[in-house]
Design a protein around this motif. Structure first.
Motif, short mmCIF file in Angstrom:
data_model
loop_
_atom_site.label_atom_id
_atom_site.label_comp_id
_atom_site.label_asym_id
_atom_site.label_seq_id
_atom_site.Cartn_x
_atom_site.Cartn_y
_atom_site.Cartn_z
N GLU A 180 -69.62 -25.67 -55.69
CA GLU A 180 -70.15 -25.81 -57.04
C GLU A 180 -70.32 -27.30 -57.35
O GLU A 180 -69.41 -28.09 -57.11
N ASP A 202 -71.47 -29.75 -60.52
CA ASP A 202 -71.77 -29.84 -61.96
C ASP A 202 -71.92 -28.46 -62.60
O ASP A 202 -72.83 -28.21 -63.40
N GLY A 203 -71.04 -27.53 -62.21
CA GLY A 203 -71.02 -26.22 -62.84
C GLY A 203 -71.99 -25.20 -62.26
O GLY A 203 -72.07 -24.08 -62.75
N ARG A 204 -72.70 -25.56 -61.19
CA ARG A 204 -73.69 -24.65 -60.59
C ARG A 204 -73.35 -24.40 -59.13
O ARG A 204 -73.16 -25.34 -58.36
#
Length: 125
Positions: A62, A64-66
């Protein structure tokens, strides 16, 4: 470096030395990475896993949150595994490794994850 990874939360089944991380239950590991140059980066881990019913540890990458990649660590000895690639802007980014398929069986099989290295390489602009 591997020592920059930090466990998010608590675990009685997690150990970390400068050269090895052992996840003996589900874990989220986090660090910050600095991309000096914007572009496409490839992320690799040197890792091993103990399987349960022929299913090895799965690691999601992951940034940055993705979620940008996922890999089953299909080796019982340390090997390089590509985790995924991501387009990064110049600057600091949050990297997380998510290990979420830990399992223990009554017959003694125990799926675990062992990390011995983590790297990022610029592969395209």
């Amino acid at each position: 470096p591997l020592s920059a990874l930090r466990l998010i939360g608590e675990s009685a089944y997690f150990t970390q030395t400068p050269n090895r991380i052992e996840c003996r239950n589900n874990a989220v590991l986090e660090t910050r990475v600095l991309a000096a140059t914007p572009g496409k980066y490839e992320f690799r881990a040197v890792a091993a896993s103990s399987p349960l019913r022929d299913v090895f540890a799965v690691v999601d990458l992951e940034i940055d949150g993705r979620i940008v990649g996922s890999r089953e660590i299909r080796s019982t000895g340390n090997q390089a595994h590509e985790l995924g690639t991501a387009e990064l802007s110049a600057g600091e980014h949050v990297l997380r490794l998510l290990y979420r398929n830990d399992e223990f069986a009554e017959n003694g099989e125990d799926r675990n994850l062992f990390l011995c290295g983590l790297s990022a390489k610029l592969v395209g602009n």
